[in-house]
Write an enzyme that holds these catalytic residues in place. Structure first.
Site, PDB file in Angstrom:
ATOM      1  CD  GLU A 103      -3.211   9.931   0.264  1.00  0.00           C
ATOM      2  OE1 GLU A 103      -2.425   9.105   0.745  1.00  0.00           O
ATOM      3  OE2 GLU A 103      -4.444   9.753   0.239  1.00  0.00           O
ATOM      4  CG  HIS A 106      -0.252   8.191   4.085  1.00  0.00           C
ATOM      5  ND1 HIS A 106      -1.548   8.035   3.657  1.00  0.00           N
ATOM      6  CD2 HIS A 106      -0.331   8.661   5.360  1.00  0.00           C
ATOM      7  CE1 HIS A 106      -2.375   8.396   4.638  1.00  0.00           C
ATOM      8  NE2 HIS A 106      -1.659   8.785   5.667  1.00  0.00           N
ATOM      9  CE1 TYR A 112      12.373   7.116  10.663  1.00  0.00           C
ATOM     10  CE2 TYR A 112      10.263   6.064  11.127  1.00  0.00           C
ATOM     11  CZ  TYR A 112      11.467   6.569  11.570  1.00  0.00           C
ATOM     12  OH  TYR A 112      11.750   6.546  12.913  1.00  0.00           O
ATOM     13  CG  HIS A 213      -7.703   9.945   2.811  1.00  0.00           C
ATOM     14  ND1 HIS A 213      -6.445   9.506   2.483  1.00  0.00           N
ATOM     15  CD2 HIS A 213      -7.519  10.959   3.690  1.00  0.00           C
ATOM     16  CE1 HIS A 213      -5.538  10.221   3.142  1.00  0.00           C
ATOM     17  NE2 HIS A 213      -6.165  11.108   3.877  1.00  0.00           N
TER      18      HIS A 213
END
Ligand code: FE
Ligand code: MN
Length: 330
Positions: A103, A106, A112, A213
């Site tokens: 996570e 992510h 980014y 997940h």
């Protein structure tokens, strides 16, 4: 017993009882990636150029960045602040630590993207408050899982086990398993049209992580269910079906809002059908009957999810470039 087991020593991982948790951990490790490995060069050019993207496509990209940028943090907080406290089994905790790291990756992806595209962080990171169709999804999950965040919460007693299963369904099945998927479909559809391929590739890696997940979450839910069969009454099962159906309505609302007139030759109705198809799969995964029986309008989505986990990271990418050409939209 995976919860409420006084014999569990959280520090003693061997010998293991729940080998599926160990397997998910290993699969997570073999999926390792970081957002900086993906070039954003072409995305930056397309984002700055007037020609490549339509206004609708820009809106769709911003909505998805807005939704995911904060949804990843909500999910991470739930793992660390709620699930980790209640699940003391060491091999599950090892997986939860891995998931928490993913996570963070992510979350880093959206930092980014904001940085490279020069987006306004105030706009993106406030969308979960300012865009109603995003806010309603987040509020929905937060609302029916908040009892578990009470620091005095325990899983003692059947009512509390149900509350905990609610939390797991809220985050693993609804947030990661349903609310992420219209966005995945939109971003991957863009990529298939050679638009924003860097972000598209990052979304593919995120989707591959999220499908793990979801698998871990469903295995955890199903184990709790099997070990505590008394929680799984008809009333409770109906309550969960109702929640999932409400989530489907919210995800359709989001799809209609993010691409009202459809994009890329895909109409909003197809996104809605996809949400129904996904919801049926999630229901079946936790032992509940499907509700929609909608055909999958995007068979190419499951190919992306099923990217072979063991496949070499770079080989996978080469193959994808080779096959990422045109699509039949029938
Ligand atoms: Fe995530
Ligand atoms: Mn996740």
């Amino acid at each position: 017993m995976i919860i409420n087991n006084s014999k569990t020593d959280p520090n003693k991982i061997l010998p293991m009882n729940y080998l599926w948790a160990r397997q998910h951990y290993k699969d997570g490790v073999s999926n390792n990636w970081t957002p900086e490995e993906v070039s954003m060069q072409k995305d930056v050019e397309q984002w700055k150029s007037e020609k490549t993207l339509t206004d609708e496509e820009r809106k769709l990209i911003l909505y998805n960045l807005g939704f995911f940028s904060t949804a990843e943090s909500l999910t991470a907080n739930n793992i660390v602040l709620a699930v980790y406290n209640q699940v003391t089994n060491p091999e599950c905790r090892q997986y939860l630590l891995r998931q928490a790291y993913e996570e963070a990756i992510h979350t880093d992806t959206f930092i980014y993207c904001c940085d490279t595209l020069g987006l306004d962080p105030e706009e993106i990171y406030n969308m979960y408050k300012t865009i109603p169709s995003i806010k309603e999804k987040d509020d929905f999950v937060v609302e029916f899982t908040k009892s578990v965040f009470d620091p005095t919460f325990t899983t003692n007693g059947i009512d509390n086990i149900r509350k905990f299963v609610h939390d797991l369904i809220g985050y693993y099945v609804i947030m990661e398993g349903i609310f992420f998927y219209a966005g995945f479909a939109m971003m991957l559809a863009l990529k298939r049209q050679n638009k924003m391929v860097g972000i598209g590739e990052q979304f593919e890696y995120i989707m591959r992580d999220e499908s793990l997940h979801l698998s871990f979450g469903c295995d955890l839910i199903n184990t709790i269910r099997q070990e505590n069969p008394d929680i799984w009454t008809e009333e409770f099962r109906n309550e969960i079906i109702t929640l999932i159906k409400e989530a489907v309505v919210l995800e359709k609302q989001y799809s209609n809002d993010a691409c009202p007139s459809g994009v890329l030759g895909i109409n909003a109705e197809q996104f809605c059908n996809y949400v129904e198809h996904i919801a049926d799969r999630r229901l079946e995964r936790i032992g509940l009957p499907k509700q929609y029986d909608t055909e999958n309008p995007f068979p190419w989505m499951s190919q992306s999810v099923d990217l072979n986990k063991e496949k070499n990271f770079f080989e996978t990418r080469v193959t994808e470039y080779k096959t990422g050409g045109n699509l039949d939209w029938d």
